[in-house]
Design an enzyme around this catalytic site. Structure first.
Site, PDB file in Angstrom:
ATOM      1  N   GLU A  78      50.796  15.318  10.762  1.00 12.27           N
ATOM      2  CA  GLU A  78      50.447  14.240  11.783  1.00 12.27           C
ATOM      3  C   GLU A  78      49.580  14.708  12.954  1.00 12.27           C
ATOM      4  OE1 GLU A  78      53.590  11.609  13.332  1.00 12.27           O
ATOM      5  OE2 GLU A  78      53.159  12.714  15.232  1.00 12.27           O
ATOM      6  N   GLY A 125      57.474   0.538  17.402  1.00  8.32           N
ATOM      7  CA  GLY A 125      56.996   0.800  18.670  1.00  8.32           C
ATOM      8  C   GLY A 125      58.078   0.784  19.868  1.00  8.32           C
ATOM      9  N   ASP A 126      57.726   1.575  20.992  1.00  2.17           N
ATOM     10  CA  ASP A 126      58.684   1.667  22.008  1.00  2.17           C
ATOM     11  C   ASP A 126      58.664   0.376  22.734  1.00  2.17           C
ATOM     12  OD1 ASP A 126      59.445   4.244  21.473  1.00  2.17           O
ATOM     13  OD2 ASP A 126      57.445   5.004  22.850  1.00  2.17           O
ATOM     14  N   ALA A 164      60.076  -3.583  12.866  1.00  8.43           N
ATOM     15  CA  ALA A 164      58.994  -3.283  11.773  1.00  8.43           C
ATOM     16  C   ALA A 164      59.201  -3.964  10.341  1.00  8.43           C
ATOM     17  CB  ALA A 164      59.598  -1.644  11.614  1.00  8.43           C
ATOM     18  N   LYS A 175      64.277  -2.751   5.535  1.00 12.02           N
ATOM     19  CA  LYS A 175      62.655  -2.170   5.601  1.00 12.02           C
ATOM     20  C   LYS A 175      62.086  -2.139   4.168  1.00 12.02           C
ATOM     21  CE  LYS A 175      62.515   0.336   9.869  1.00 12.02           C
ATOM     22  NZ  LYS A 175      62.390   1.622  10.623  1.00 12.02           N
TER      23      LYS A 175
END
Length: 321
Positions: A24, A115-116, A132, A182
């Site tokens: 990453e 995301g936050d 998501a 998901k």
């Protein structure tokens, strides 16, 4: 009785796949940080990873620098980018435009994240996506509309998985149900958030498989070499790193000693995940290469041999840089 299938008569077709390797990275925030990042990229490129993920700030706060980094990775390296994408605060139209931009840049892998949530706890933007799962379905719709451009290909969609309870979740069981949702929405694989204890990945894998999750779950491992970073991530995840590791790092007299202690602990954690059945290893580098490479040097990953064409391309890029 039916005759055996072609696959049944060729047992070698089901041989164990090579261990996947990925890193990453995050977009640089300054020219000095960019220089450091590109040194790291060149060092990591030499290990021939399967892909590198590029983070994306909350609500796309660093969208331009993330896309610029992805474009450079495609054009100037042999690395395959996996683009992070968050959906909170963005409408389907805005996100579809970003997805199209990523695909046009040559991206064929997207890590779909919620995301936050906004820190002010205000109401989300009207019409914006909230989960998501919604983002995964949107990616698949954009992909379907572009199937001719992709030669009827498929975009690999990844998601986050949590070895320990998500801070906003009521339970670990709920986290697994979200992961299953998901998968049903079209996710191809998952990468775990950071974990600190040997049994946490194996426990997640057991719970997920029992619930019906079949996609690969790749352990995300952070080199455990920075005391400050360990404490900060412990606060964010709500999971305390092993006290004995904290004590050993704090008692170390030199950076070299801390590196040795942290790398040894990371190798132990990664090997435990691989022994539990992990299909690969995703290393959170924090844009630093030394500790990541030290971890790899002390592990025996079953990696495929590089093709001559990739070796030639890599050599050319190194000569040009």
């Amino acid at each position: 009785m039916s005759p055996p299938s072609l696959i049944d008569t060729h047992p070698n077709l089901s041989d164990t796949a090579p261990v996947a390797l990925s890193y990453e990275l995050f977009p640089p925030r300054s020219p000095a940080a960019a220089e450091t990042l590109w040194t790291t990229i060149r060092e990591l490129e030499a290990t021939d990873p399967d892909y590198v993920s590029v983070t994306y700030g909350a609500s796309g706060s660093n969208r331009d620098t993330a896309v610029e980094l992805i474009n450079r990775l495609v054009l100037e390296t042999t690395l395959r980018p996996l683009a992070h994408l968050t959906c909170v605060g963005n409408t389907p139209t805005e996100l579809a435009e970003i997805i199209g931009e990523l695909l046009d840049a040559g991206v064929r892998g997207i890590l779909a994240l919620r995301g936050d949530l906004p820190k002010d706890s205000g109401e989300p933007v009207s019409g914006s996506l909230r989960y998501a799962q919604d983002l995964i379905e949107l990616i698949r719709r954009v992909e379907q509309r572009r199937s001719a451009l992709l030669c009827a290909g498929k975009v690999a969609v990844g998601v986050a998985a949590y070895p320990t309870r998500h801070p906003e979740s009521p339970s670990e069981a709920h986290d697994v149900e979200v992961l299953l949702a998901k998968q049903r929405s079209g996710a191809d694989f998952a990468i775990t958030q950071v974990f600190f204890h040997r049994d946490q990945y194996a426990d997640l894998l057991t719970r997920a498989r029992r619930a019906g999750v079949t996609i690969p779950i790749i352990p995300g491992v952070m080199p455990l070499t920075s005391l400050r970073r360990l404490k900060r991530l412990g606060e964010l995840t709500g999971v305390e790193p092993a006290p004995e590791l904290i004590e050993r790092l704090a008692a170390a007299d030199t950076d070299a000693e801390r590196l040795q202690i942290g790398v040894s602990a990371t190798v132990d954690l990664a090997n435990a995940a691989l022994d539990a059945g992990a299909p690969g290893l995703h290393i959170y580098t924090f844009n630093e290469h030394q500790s990541a490479l030290e971890v790899l040097d002390k592990m025996s990953l079953g990696r495929p041999a590089r093709s001559s064409s990739r070796l030639t391309a890599l050599a050319r890029r190194q000569l040009a840089s």
